[in-house]
Design a protein around this motif. Sequence first.
Motif, mmCIF file in Angstrom:
data_model
loop_
_atom_site.group_PDB
_atom_site.id
_atom_site.type_symbol
_atom_site.label_atom_id
_atom_site.label_comp_id
_atom_site.label_asym_id
_atom_site.label_seq_id
_atom_site.Cartn_x
_atom_site.Cartn_y
_atom_site.Cartn_z
ATOM 1 N N PRO A 117 0.807 -1.270 -0.151
ATOM 2 C CA PRO A 117 0.021 -0.028 0.098
ATOM 3 C C PRO A 117 0.809 1.275 -0.076
ATOM 4 N N HIS A 118 2.132 1.201 0.391
ATOM 5 C CA HIS A 118 3.045 2.306 0.477
ATOM 6 C C HIS A 118 4.175 2.514 -0.536
ATOM 7 N N ILE A 119 3.839 1.459 -1.730
ATOM 8 C CA ILE A 119 4.824 1.700 -2.778
ATOM 9 C C ILE A 119 4.084 2.008 -4.086
ATOM 10 N N ILE A 172 6.688 5.239 5.019
ATOM 11 C CA ILE A 172 7.922 5.132 4.267
ATOM 12 C C ILE A 172 8.606 3.854 4.909
ATOM 13 N N ALA A 173 8.764 3.641 6.253
ATOM 14 C CA ALA A 173 9.694 2.883 6.690
ATOM 15 C C ALA A 173 9.110 1.360 6.353
ATOM 16 N N ASP A 174 7.653 1.382 6.581
ATOM 17 C CA ASP A 174 6.888 -0.007 6.179
ATOM 18 C C ASP A 174 7.334 -0.239 4.769
ATOM 19 N N ALA A 175 7.380 0.505 3.935
ATOM 20 C CA ALA A 175 7.815 0.439 2.242
ATOM 21 C C ALA A 175 9.096 -0.174 2.117
ATOM 22 N N ASN A 207 -3.261 10.607 6.092
ATOM 23 C CA ASN A 207 -2.238 10.790 5.187
ATOM 24 C C ASN A 207 -1.680 9.678 4.320
ATOM 25 N N VAL A 208 -1.237 9.708 3.029
ATOM 26 C CA VAL A 208 -0.646 8.695 2.359
ATOM 27 C C VAL A 208 0.106 9.025 1.481
ATOM 28 N N VAL A 209 1.330 8.423 1.802
ATOM 29 C CA VAL A 209 2.707 8.527 0.916
ATOM 30 C C VAL A 209 2.953 7.189 0.359
ATOM 31 N N LYS A 210 3.652 7.238 -0.751
ATOM 32 C CA LYS A 210 4.212 5.995 -1.684
ATOM 33 C C LYS A 210 5.463 6.282 -2.014
ATOM 34 N N VAL A 211 6.424 5.118 -1.787
ATOM 35 C CA VAL A 211 7.747 5.205 -2.153
ATOM 36 C C VAL A 211 8.013 4.813 -3.630
ATOM 37 N N THR A 212 8.867 5.339 -4.341
ATOM 38 C CA THR A 212 9.004 5.196 -5.850
ATOM 39 C C THR A 212 10.487 5.089 -6.133
ATOM 40 N N ASP A 213 10.812 4.904 -7.363
ATOM 41 C CA ASP A 213 12.186 4.892 -7.995
ATOM 42 C C ASP A 213 13.214 4.182 -7.227
ATOM 43 N N PHE A 214 12.880 2.876 -7.106
ATOM 44 C CA PHE A 214 13.900 1.877 -6.672
ATOM 45 C C PHE A 214 14.649 1.039 -7.829
ATOM 46 N N GLY A 215 15.707 0.637 -7.483
ATOM 47 C CA GLY A 215 16.247 -0.365 -8.513
ATOM 48 C C GLY A 215 17.607 -1.083 -8.346
#
Length: 234
Positions: A117-119, A172-175, A207-215
């Motif tokens: 849910p946070h990615i 963020i930490a959960d993601a 509030n809802v945030v999601k992590v992106t741009d990992f590689g």
Amino acid sequence: MAEDSNTYEREAITNWLEKYGTSPITRKLMTVDKLRTNTIVKRLVDEFESGLQKQMYRFILGIDVKKGDRLFVAFGKSVHKAQWINRANEPKIILMTISGARAQKEASFFVELTKHPHIVRTYGLVDYPDDKRNEGVMLLQEYGVMGDLLEFLSTLENVPKEAVLCEMFMQIADAMTFLAYNRIVHGDLACRNVLLYHFDPNEPKNNVVKVTDFGLSRGSTVYLSVSSSATTTL
């Protein structure tokens, strides 16, 4: 569906009602036991998910989706606005093109880890109709209409409450924990790589945030340089 005739995500509205006991929209009294499944919305979501599975998460440019205006280009990636073709009431989307030697590997990370849910949600890969053009790997993702966390926070006149920031950081930490569990190192975690989907200055849980741009995979030199004790805290 709730007594106020509005549709909510069940966990979110349940938490709200247990705390406040009123509709978040009308402020009238409302109870958890009166919540009912919105069968129409559920059917639309189920049909959409089923459609993705049948396509094996692959779409065709110009047939399933069309590319819109460019949003930005940076670090081997270009991002454009995108639109569904012949699909109504679907989520807003972007088209991300990844280039370079690790493009296919990075794209696979996005697709495989899309359920958290946070990615940031990745709907699948996008191909050219003739399968002849080679401009990198294209991904279809949900559009973070509120932009990245860095830009958003820099525009605020006042710093958000500590509880609001803590909620964002916990998400963020959960993601990041989820990525580490799946043997992925983000490699560039920063507010610019966190997208904001909902902001409520008064209620942290909204509030809802999601992590992106990992590689970076576990096999990368960056991962190998991290001690085994440190990897458990990512």
